[in-house]
Design a protein around this motif. Structure first.
Motif, PDB file in Angstrom:
ATOM      1  N   LEU A   1       0.400  -1.609   0.135  1.00  0.00           N
ATOM      2  CA  LEU A   1      -0.057  -0.198  -0.034  1.00  0.00           C
ATOM      3  C   LEU A   1       1.243   0.824  -0.058  1.00  0.00           C
ATOM      4  O   LEU A   1       1.509   1.286   1.099  1.00  0.00           O
ATOM      5  CB  LEU A   1      -1.056  -0.349   1.125  1.00  0.00           C
ATOM      6  CG  LEU A   1      -1.653   0.804   1.111  1.00  0.00           C
ATOM      7  CD1 LEU A   1      -3.322   0.841  -0.227  1.00  0.00           C
ATOM      8  CD2 LEU A   1      -2.557   1.565   2.647  1.00  0.00           C
ATOM      9  N   ASP A   2       0.790   2.351  -1.254  1.00  0.00           N
ATOM     10  CA  ASP A   2       1.818   3.311  -1.095  1.00  0.00           C
ATOM     11  C   ASP A   2       0.968   4.273  -1.111  1.00  0.00           C
ATOM     12  O   ASP A   2      -0.132   4.864  -2.305  1.00  0.00           O
ATOM     13  CB  ASP A   2       2.008   3.664  -2.429  1.00  0.00           C
ATOM     14  CG  ASP A   2       2.878   4.648  -2.774  1.00  0.00           C
ATOM     15  OD1 ASP A   2       3.776   4.765  -1.977  1.00  0.00           O
ATOM     16  OD2 ASP A   2       3.686   5.052  -3.822  1.00  0.00           O
ATOM     17  N   LEU A   3       1.078   5.112   0.252  1.00  0.00           N
ATOM     18  CA  LEU A   3      -0.136   6.087   0.283  1.00  0.00           C
ATOM     19  C   LEU A   3       0.389   7.773  -0.060  1.00  0.00           C
ATOM     20  O   LEU A   3       2.078   7.428  -0.352  1.00  0.00           O
ATOM     21  CB  LEU A   3       0.336   6.387   1.742  1.00  0.00           C
ATOM     22  CG  LEU A   3      -0.476   4.687   2.641  1.00  0.00           C
ATOM     23  CD1 LEU A   3      -0.444   5.674   4.162  1.00  0.00           C
ATOM     24  CD2 LEU A   3      -1.739   4.485   2.568  1.00  0.00           C
ATOM     25  N   GLY A   4      -0.367   8.533  -0.726  1.00  0.00           N
ATOM     26  CA  GLY A   4       0.198   9.363  -0.822  1.00  0.00           C
ATOM     27  C   GLY A   4       1.238   9.642  -1.831  1.00  0.00           C
ATOM     28  O   GLY A   4       2.389   9.482  -2.499  1.00  0.00           O
ATOM     29  N   CYS A   5       0.260   8.844  -3.155  1.00  0.00           N
ATOM     30  CA  CYS A   5       1.144   8.202  -3.839  1.00  0.00           C
ATOM     31  C   CYS A   5       1.961   8.949  -5.221  1.00  0.00           C
ATOM     32  O   CYS A   5       2.854   9.027  -5.206  1.00  0.00           O
ATOM     33  CB  CYS A   5       0.719   6.281  -4.614  1.00  0.00           C
ATOM     34  SG  CYS A   5      -0.833   7.116  -5.501  1.00  0.00           S
ATOM     35  N   GLY A   6       1.095  10.153  -5.685  1.00  0.00           N
ATOM     36  CA  GLY A   6       0.770  11.224  -6.461  1.00  0.00           C
ATOM     37  C   GLY A   6       1.138  10.330  -7.493  1.00  0.00           C
ATOM     38  O   GLY A   6      -0.268   9.946  -7.826  1.00  0.00           O
ATOM     39  N   PRO A   7       2.724  10.761  -8.388  1.00  0.00           N
ATOM     40  CA  PRO A   7       2.120  10.100  -9.730  1.00  0.00           C
ATOM     41  C   PRO A   7       2.939   8.502  -9.902  1.00  0.00           C
ATOM     42  O   PRO A   7       2.852   8.272 -11.368  1.00  0.00           O
ATOM     43  CB  PRO A   7       2.338  10.596 -10.627  1.00  0.00           C
ATOM     44  CG  PRO A   7       4.062  11.634  -9.539  1.00  0.00           C
ATOM     45  CD  PRO A   7       2.867  11.970  -8.736  1.00  0.00           C
ATOM     46  N   GLY A   8       2.806   8.047  -8.540  1.00  0.00           N
ATOM     47  CA  GLY A   8       3.144   6.967  -8.766  1.00  0.00           C
ATOM     48  C   GLY A   8       4.427   6.780  -8.716  1.00  0.00           C
ATOM     49  O   GLY A   8       5.379   5.421  -9.235  1.00  0.00           O
TER      50      GLY A   8
ATOM     51  N   PRO B   1      -5.534  11.005  -1.846  1.00  0.00           N
ATOM     52  CA  PRO B   1      -6.368  12.360  -1.943  1.00  0.00           C
ATOM     53  C   PRO B   1      -7.028  13.187  -3.463  1.00  0.00           C
ATOM     54  O   PRO B   1      -8.217  13.623  -3.626  1.00  0.00           O
ATOM     55  CB  PRO B   1      -6.762  12.537  -0.600  1.00  0.00           C
ATOM     56  CG  PRO B   1      -5.385  12.947  -0.456  1.00  0.00           C
ATOM     57  CD  PRO B   1      -4.724  11.743  -1.396  1.00  0.00           C
ATOM     58  N   SER B   2      -6.129  13.655  -4.251  1.00  0.00           N
ATOM     59  CA  SER B   2      -5.767  13.459  -5.149  1.00  0.00           C
ATOM     60  C   SER B   2      -6.536  13.653  -6.532  1.00  0.00           C
ATOM     61  O   SER B   2      -5.618  12.395  -7.171  1.00  0.00           O
ATOM     62  CB  SER B   2      -4.654  14.840  -5.893  1.00  0.00           C
ATOM     63  OG  SER B   2      -4.274  15.754  -6.670  1.00  0.00           O
ATOM     64  N   MET B   3      -7.233  13.616  -7.256  1.00  0.00           N
ATOM     65  CA  MET B   3      -7.610  12.869  -8.874  1.00  0.00           C
ATOM     66  C   MET B   3      -6.556  13.047  -9.877  1.00  0.00           C
ATOM     67  O   MET B   3      -6.474  12.555 -10.551  1.00  0.00           O
ATOM     68  CB  MET B   3      -9.356  13.298  -8.443  1.00  0.00           C
ATOM     69  CG  MET B   3     -10.275  13.321  -7.800  1.00  0.00           C
ATOM     70  SD  MET B   3     -10.426  11.380  -7.438  1.00  0.00           S
ATOM     71  CE  MET B   3     -10.684  10.449  -9.103  1.00  0.00           C
ATOM     72  N   GLY B   4      -5.952  14.723  -9.200  1.00  0.00           N
ATOM     73  CA  GLY B   4      -5.280  14.992 -10.028  1.00  0.00           C
ATOM     74  C   GLY B   4      -4.365  14.260 -10.307  1.00  0.00           C
ATOM     75  O   GLY B   4      -3.597  13.305 -11.448  1.00  0.00           O
ATOM     76  N   MET B   5      -3.634  13.685  -9.548  1.00  0.00           N
ATOM     77  CA  MET B   5      -2.521  12.922  -8.870  1.00  0.00           C
ATOM     78  C   MET B   5      -2.894  11.140  -9.642  1.00  0.00           C
ATOM     79  O   MET B   5      -1.912  11.390  -9.955  1.00  0.00           O
ATOM     80  CB  MET B   5      -1.884  12.986  -7.335  1.00  0.00           C
ATOM     81  CG  MET B   5      -0.944  13.938  -6.851  1.00  0.00           C
ATOM     82  SD  MET B   5       0.652  14.659  -7.838  1.00  0.00           S
ATOM     83  CE  MET B   5       0.563  15.791  -7.150  1.00  0.00           C
ATOM     84  N   LEU B   6      -3.657  11.549  -8.892  1.00  0.00           N
ATOM     85  CA  LEU B   6      -4.063   9.761  -9.162  1.00  0.00           C
ATOM     86  C   LEU B   6      -4.039   9.516 -11.313  1.00  0.00           C
ATOM     87  O   LEU B   6      -4.167   8.550 -11.543  1.00  0.00           O
ATOM     88  CB  LEU B   6      -5.280   9.696  -8.457  1.00  0.00           C
ATOM     89  CG  LEU B   6      -5.559   8.751  -7.588  1.00  0.00           C
ATOM     90  CD1 LEU B   6      -7.061   8.916  -6.398  1.00  0.00           C
ATOM     91  CD2 LEU B   6      -4.453   8.213  -6.804  1.00  0.00           C
TER      92      LEU B   6
ATOM     93  N   HIS C   1      -6.560   4.108  -5.723  1.00  0.00           N
ATOM     94  CA  HIS C   1      -7.337   4.521  -5.455  1.00  0.00           C
ATOM     95  C   HIS C   1      -7.542   5.962  -4.735  1.00  0.00           C
ATOM     96  O   HIS C   1      -6.536   6.621  -4.009  1.00  0.00           O
ATOM     97  CB  HIS C   1      -7.853   3.500  -4.728  1.00  0.00           C
ATOM     98  CG  HIS C   1      -9.175   3.202  -3.758  1.00  0.00           C
ATOM     99  ND1 HIS C   1      -9.731   4.050  -3.107  1.00  0.00           N
ATOM    100  CD2 HIS C   1     -10.250   1.968  -3.693  1.00  0.00           C
ATOM    101  CE1 HIS C   1     -10.864   3.865  -2.622  1.00  0.00           C
ATOM    102  NE2 HIS C   1     -10.488   2.629  -3.526  1.00  0.00           N
ATOM    103  N   ALA C   2      -9.138   6.515  -4.837  1.00  0.00           N
ATOM    104  CA  ALA C   2      -8.968   7.557  -3.908  1.00  0.00           C
ATOM    105  C   ALA C   2      -8.889   7.307  -2.753  1.00  0.00           C
ATOM    106  O   ALA C   2     -10.016   7.278  -1.889  1.00  0.00           O
ATOM    107  CB  ALA C   2      -9.723   8.119  -5.142  1.00  0.00           C
ATOM    108  N   SER C   3      -7.922   8.034  -1.179  1.00  0.00           N
ATOM    109  CA  SER C   3      -8.382   7.778  -0.816  1.00  0.00           C
ATOM    110  C   SER C   3      -7.314   8.913   0.676  1.00  0.00           C
ATOM    111  O   SER C   3      -6.423   8.819  -0.116  1.00  0.00           O
ATOM    112  CB  SER C   3      -8.789   5.710   0.112  1.00  0.00           C
ATOM    113  OG  SER C   3      -8.374   5.792   1.576  1.00  0.00           O
ATOM    114  N   THR C   4      -7.756   8.633   1.233  1.00  0.00           N
ATOM    115  CA  THR C   4      -6.469  10.285   2.705  1.00  0.00           C
ATOM    116  C   THR C   4      -5.765   8.405   3.019  1.00  0.00           C
ATOM    117  O   THR C   4      -6.307   7.495   3.801  1.00  0.00           O
ATOM    118  CB  THR C   4      -7.283  10.116   3.218  1.00  0.00           C
ATOM    119  OG1 THR C   4      -7.916   9.621   4.233  1.00  0.00           O
ATOM    120  CG2 THR C   4      -8.358  11.164   2.818  1.00  0.00           C
ATOM    121  N   ALA C   5      -4.652   9.018   4.513  1.00  0.00           N
ATOM    122  CA  ALA C   5      -4.241   7.993   4.486  1.00  0.00           C
ATOM    123  C   ALA C   5      -4.374   7.290   6.023  1.00  0.00           C
ATOM    124  O   ALA C   5      -4.729   6.308   6.680  1.00  0.00           O
ATOM    125  CB  ALA C   5      -2.593   8.390   5.134  1.00  0.00           C
TER     126      ALA C   5
END
Length: 323
Positions: free
Chosen positions: A42-49, A67-72, A90-94
């Protein structure tokens, strides 16, 4: 965190110019620390991966959350299914991972994002989703400094934190947590054990002590009262780059403080966008004045050496490991 949810934020530039982590971070530190199965990452706050992709190679499944759809969207675009069939986003907070079952995760990573977390809720959710013997590993890096170049590094510090420059535009307490090398991350002792910390503080030659203390460039950080864990591999740099000055300027433009400054000063338009110049243009103009050999027409192509201080925190979930 609101900065990265702003529709005007440059997600493509963030993905293109943000520093990446050396493979040795995974091969020599995180994976040797981790015990037991490698079924789910599980990679939290993954940004652009940036972390999701290389770490996914070591796990049966990998999930990046942000949590950012743009980052996802940037992460999905950079993670083709043909190359990463085991990786999803997946869109989610930590602090709220309701889509995960209790004890489902083997290793949680959080790169350059833990300063945004609400710690009581974060640690409670980690205790729920991480299996006994599983790992939580969070790390973050500070501002770049020019290796061995005091004058240029002082310019970076003044523009990054000066009251008349970017200082007021950093979100706090987040930026202070980064500057403190994540010593604010204190895994609750009732749930976590074997806590390790790996730190490095970038320093430039002939440091001015008073300047350091004011702007966060300190060689020694006093531990938070509740800090636990042993300090390992202290003094070894993790993140250093040989990078063209033009790309370094582009990276600086991805800072959240720069984004906030630009929104507050719409009249200051960057030279690359046809304007007379913004704060970043001013900053890099001054760098070229204090380092005369950089003051040439093709300055953006000049390759420079930079270092970034960091803090890495690893913790192991208490309980018997199930293979």
């Amino acid at each position: 965190m609101a900065t990265f949810a702003d529709a005007s934020f440059g997600y493509d530039a963030y993905a293109a110019y943000r520093p990446v982590y050396p493979p040795t971070l995974y091969s020599e530190h995180l994976l040797p620390y981790h015990h037991g199965p490698r079924t789910l990452l599980l990679d939290l706050g993954c940004g652009p991966g940036i972390v999701t992709r290389p770490l996914s190679r070591h796990f049966t499944r990998a999930i990046g959350t942000d949590p950012s759809m743009g980052m996802l969207a940037a992460a999905v675009a950079a993670t083709p299914a043909a190359s990463y069939p085991n990786t999803t986003y997946h869109a989610s907070t930590a602090e709220s991972l309701s889509f995960l079952a209790d004890g489902a995760v083997d290793l949680v990573s959080g790169a350059q994002c833990a300063h945004w977390f609400s710690y009581p809720e974060f640690w409670a959710e980690m205790a729920r989703v991480v299996r006994p013997g599983g790992t939580v590993a969070c790390w973050g890096y500070k501002d770049f400094v020019f290796a061995g170049n005091r004058a240029a590094s002082r310019v970076v510090a003044r523009y990054a934190y000066g009251r008349e420059n970017l200082g007021p535009y950093w979100t706090q307490p987040g930026r202070g947590r980064i500057q403190g090398r994540y010593r604010c991350l204190v895994p609750p002792e009732e749930d976590w054990e074997a806590v390790e910390r790996w730190e490095y503080e970038s320093a430039f030659a002939d440091v001015d002590e008073e300047w350091d203390v004011e702007l966060g460039y300190v060689k020694e950080v006093v531990a938070d009262p509740g800090m636990t864990g042993k300090l390992v591999r202290e003094g070894e740099v993790m993140m250093e780059m040989e990078i063209p000055l033009g790309k370094l300027e582009a990276y600086a433009r991805t800072w959240s403080a720069v984004h906030a400054w630009k929104k507050a000063h719409p009249e200051r338009v960057a030279q690359e966008d046809g304007g007379s110049g913004d704060l970043v243009d001013e900053w890099f103009d001054e760098l070229r004045q204090v380092v005369p050999e950089w003051n040439i027409e093709a300055w953006k192509d000049l390759v420079v050496d930079v270092e970034l201080g960091h803090g890495v925190v690893c913790a192991r979930r208490k309980g018997e490991i199930v293979e």
